[in-house]
Scaffold this active site. Structure first.
Site, PDB file in Angstrom:
ATOM      1  CG  HIS A   1      78.403 -16.750  61.417  1.00 11.32           C
ATOM      2  ND1 HIS A   1      77.114 -17.075  61.114  1.00 11.32           N
ATOM      3  CD2 HIS A   1      78.504 -16.827  62.777  1.00 11.32           C
ATOM      4  CE1 HIS A   1      76.455 -17.371  62.221  1.00 11.32           C
ATOM      5  NE2 HIS A   1      77.278 -17.227  63.251  1.00 11.32           N
TER       6      HIS A   1
ATOM      7  CB  CYS B   1      80.245 -18.932  65.625  1.00 10.87           C
ATOM      8  SG  CYS B   1      78.712 -18.157  66.135  1.00 10.87           S
TER       9      CYS B   1
HETATM   10  N1  LIG Z   1      74.582 -22.356  66.943  1.00 12.38           N
HETATM   11  C1  LIG Z   1      75.823 -21.879  66.741  1.00 12.38           C
HETATM   12  O1  LIG Z   1      76.253 -21.632  65.582  1.00 12.38           O
HETATM   13  C2  LIG Z   1      76.735 -21.631  67.906  1.00 12.38           C
HETATM   14  C3  LIG Z   1      78.058 -21.300  67.635  1.00 12.38           C
HETATM   15  C4  LIG Z   1      78.941 -21.061  68.702  1.00 12.38           C
HETATM   16  C5  LIG Z   1      78.476 -21.147  69.984  1.00 12.38           C
HETATM   17  N2  LIG Z   1      77.164 -21.444  70.233  1.00 12.38           N
HETATM   18  C6  LIG Z   1      76.729 -21.559  71.632  1.00 12.38           C
HETATM   19  O2  LIG Z   1      76.485 -22.931  71.891  1.00 12.38           O
HETATM   20  C7  LIG Z   1      75.423 -23.059  72.837  1.00 12.38           C
HETATM   21  C8  LIG Z   1      74.321 -23.926  72.240  1.00 12.38           C
HETATM   22  O3  LIG Z   1      73.809 -23.282  71.082  1.00 12.38           O
HETATM   23  P1  LIG Z   1      72.759 -24.007  70.127  1.00 12.38           P
HETATM   24  O4  LIG Z   1      72.687 -23.141  68.937  1.00 12.38           O
HETATM   25  O5  LIG Z   1      73.097 -25.441  69.952  1.00 12.38           O
HETATM   26  O6  LIG Z   1      71.400 -23.890  71.008  1.00 12.38           O
HETATM   27  P2  LIG Z   1      70.058 -24.759  70.913  1.00 12.38           P
HETATM   28  O7  LIG Z   1      69.877 -25.323  69.567  1.00 12.38           O
HETATM   29  O8  LIG Z   1      69.001 -23.863  71.450  1.00 12.38           O
HETATM   30  O9  LIG Z   1      70.298 -25.966  71.962  1.00 12.38           O
HETATM   31  C9  LIG Z   1      70.347 -25.754  73.336  1.00 12.38           C
HETATM   32  C10 LIG Z   1      70.563 -27.045  74.087  1.00 12.38           C
HETATM   33  O10 LIG Z   1      70.584 -26.738  75.513  1.00 12.38           O
HETATM   34  C11 LIG Z   1      69.665 -27.628  76.183  1.00 12.38           C
HETATM   35  N3  LIG Z   1      69.089 -26.983  77.371  1.00 12.38           N
HETATM   36  C12 LIG Z   1      68.277 -25.890  77.420  1.00 12.38           C
HETATM   37  N4  LIG Z   1      67.894 -25.648  78.697  1.00 12.38           N
HETATM   38  C13 LIG Z   1      68.482 -26.597  79.453  1.00 12.38           C
HETATM   39  C14 LIG Z   1      68.474 -26.893  80.840  1.00 12.38           C
HETATM   40  N5  LIG Z   1      67.766 -26.150  81.708  1.00 12.38           N
HETATM   41  N6  LIG Z   1      69.192 -27.944  81.288  1.00 12.38           N
HETATM   42  C15 LIG Z   1      69.903 -28.712  80.435  1.00 12.38           C
HETATM   43  N7  LIG Z   1      69.938 -28.504  79.094  1.00 12.38           N
HETATM   44  C16 LIG Z   1      69.241 -27.451  78.615  1.00 12.38           C
HETATM   45  C17 LIG Z   1      68.609 -27.938  75.141  1.00 12.38           C
HETATM   46  O11 LIG Z   1      67.921 -29.132  75.508  1.00 12.38           O
HETATM   47  P3  LIG Z   1      66.347 -29.385  75.181  1.00 12.38           P
HETATM   48  O12 LIG Z   1      66.282 -29.817  73.743  1.00 12.38           O
HETATM   49  O13 LIG Z   1      65.972 -30.462  76.127  1.00 12.38           O
HETATM   50  O14 LIG Z   1      65.637 -28.091  75.424  1.00 12.38           O
HETATM   51  C18 LIG Z   1      69.477 -28.095  73.882  1.00 12.38           C
HETATM   52  O15 LIG Z   1      70.046 -29.375  73.868  1.00 12.38           O
HETATM   53  C19 LIG Z   1      74.975 -21.650  73.184  1.00 12.38           C
HETATM   54  O16 LIG Z   1      75.625 -21.249  74.367  1.00 12.38           O
HETATM   55  C20 LIG Z   1      75.443 -20.831  71.987  1.00 12.38           C
HETATM   56  O17 LIG Z   1      75.676 -19.488  72.291  1.00 12.38           O
HETATM   57  C21 LIG Z   1      76.294 -21.702  69.219  1.00 12.38           C
END
Ligand SMILES: NC(=O)c1ccc[n+]([C@@H]2O[C@H](COP(=O)([O-])OP(=O)(O)OC[C@H]3O[C@@H](n4cnc5c(N)ncnc54)[C@H](OP(=O)(O)O)[C@@H]3O)[C@@H](O)[C@H]2O)c1
Length: 371
Positions: free
Chosen positions: A262, A158
């Protein structure tokens, strides 16, 4: 084709309960090209109704029909996913690698936010306001993997996305950059939910985000570089044809007590000498136009870069919602006594930094006949 004549494409969301997954739902539930047909998350959530299992954090309600859907395991043969052409992934990097690969092998198109495939030599790393031309590698990815429809496209980290949009405007106007130094002030939503504990982040700045600096330093050259003429290899900003060398990028990353948005404090040195004036740099930001805008895809912002004139802008709370979070804000453009120019940039990390980029990449792929 006029939007009203287009048949909606069935899509699934992987990681639908997470921070990025929730934005996907908010944006895709009213999308003219795509229709949400499946929601996937971990086995902790699978089998349960979406509204019961999700800690929804957005300030619009969960769309009613989505709230009633049952969350599935992230498997291509699961209910709902088997009818989809595309999946948007907001999966944790710990699990994204195998799951996204399984969906690609099942001939689905995958738009990923995780880091796993960003450095893959077959996978484009696309910031939709910068390098959708990298989609030209898709036929090669498919042929190398014996696939007819499936492929993976990733979007960038991001903070990288917020940085490369203004850098692309500078390269387009003034030729290759030599050195970039950026210090980020990153929002807590960037760490997903529940993220950094309140006792660590309130009244504080945390000067370390694991792996983040390396991502910015590496990804910038893949995104701003080109494809070699065979459309089978990325040049990583090192091309004798285009007379480019990799840009020296140095990043300091910090986490600050901001919910979304950010900020980056950036200094840039051009290869061109003398460098452009401050007025010319400002004009290049203001006049920057990109392919997503030319194609007129639904998520493209009217302005890719919004230039702020007030000396204390951009600010996350005031400016992250501009153009529905799909643009980059830039301000404080001034001479740098060490390099050539310095400025401040701001991106909504969960919209253009994640979900909006994936969706805009998919819209561009539709327009190019790749979905
Ligand atoms: N947040 C940001 O600003 C941002 C920006 C750019 C990129 N990203 C990237 O986007 C991705 C998601 O980020 P996030 O911030 O949304 O994370 P998050 O809020 O922690 O969400 C993670 C998701 O992954 C699922 N998950 C975890 N373990 C799993 C498994 N074993 N099998 C299937 N699903 C699983 C979770 O489901 P449950 O609810 O069932 O645990 C949840 O839906 C990451 O790779 C991160 O680096 C994030």
């Amino acid at each position: 084709m006029a939007p009203q004549d287009r048949q909606q494409i069935k899509v699934g969301i992987l990681g639908a309960t997470g921070t990025v997954g929730q934005r996907f739902i908010q944006l895709l539930s009213v999308h003219p090209y795509f229709k949400i047909n499946a929601l996937g998350a971990s086995s902790r959530s699978a089998g349960q109704q979406y509204s019961k299992v999700t800690r929804w954090k957005l300030n619009t309600p969960i769309p009613k029909e989505i709230g009633q859907m049952v969350v599935q395991e992230c498997q291509p043969e699961a209910e709902g996913f088997k009818d989809c052409a595309v999946v948007f992934s907001g999966l944790d990097a710990d699990v994204a690698g195998n799951i996204e690969q399984a969906f690609r092998s099942a001939e689905l198109v995958v738009y990923s936010n995780a880091k796993n495939y960003r450095r893959d030599p077959l996978c484009p790393l696309i910031v939709p306001l910068v390098n959708p031309s990298h989609l030209s590698i898709i036929p090669h990815q498919r042929s190398q993997l014996n696939l007819s429809k499936g492929y993976i496209v990733t979007n960038a980290n991001c903070s990288t996305t917020g940085l490369v949009v203004p850098l692309a405007a500078l390269e387009k106007a003034f030729g290759p950059l030599e050195t970039v130094l950026v210090t980020t002030l990153q929002a807590i939503s960037g760490a997903g939910y529940p993220g950094v504990s309140s006792l660590d982040i309130l009244d504080n700045v945390v000067p370390h985000i694991g792996g983040e600096e390396e991502k910015i330093e590496w990804e910038t050259n893949k995104i701003l570089g080109g494809l070699k003429s065979s459309d089978t290899e990325f040049d990583l900003h090192a091309s004798s044809e285009n007379n480019t060398k990799p840009i020296n990028v140095s990043a300091h990353c910090t986490r600050v007590p901001v919910i979304d948005g950010h900020t980056g404090c950036v200094s840039v040195k051009f290869t061109r000498s003398p460098p452009p004036s401050i007025a010319e740099v400002e004009q290049a930001f203001r006049e920057f136009k990109c392919e997503a805008q030319d194609l007129g895809v639904p998520s493209a912002p009217e302005q890719a870069i919004v230039v702020h004139d007030l000396p204390d802008r951009p600010q996350p709370r005031l400016d992250r919602d501009l153009h529905n979070g799909a643009c980059v804000s830039v301000g404080r453009i001034r001479e740098c006594p060490v390099f050539d120019v310095k400025f401040v940039c701001l991106i909504d990390n969960v919209r253009l930094g994640a979900a909006t980029s994936s969706i805009m990449n998919a819209e561009i792929a539709v327009e190019k006949g790749l979905i």
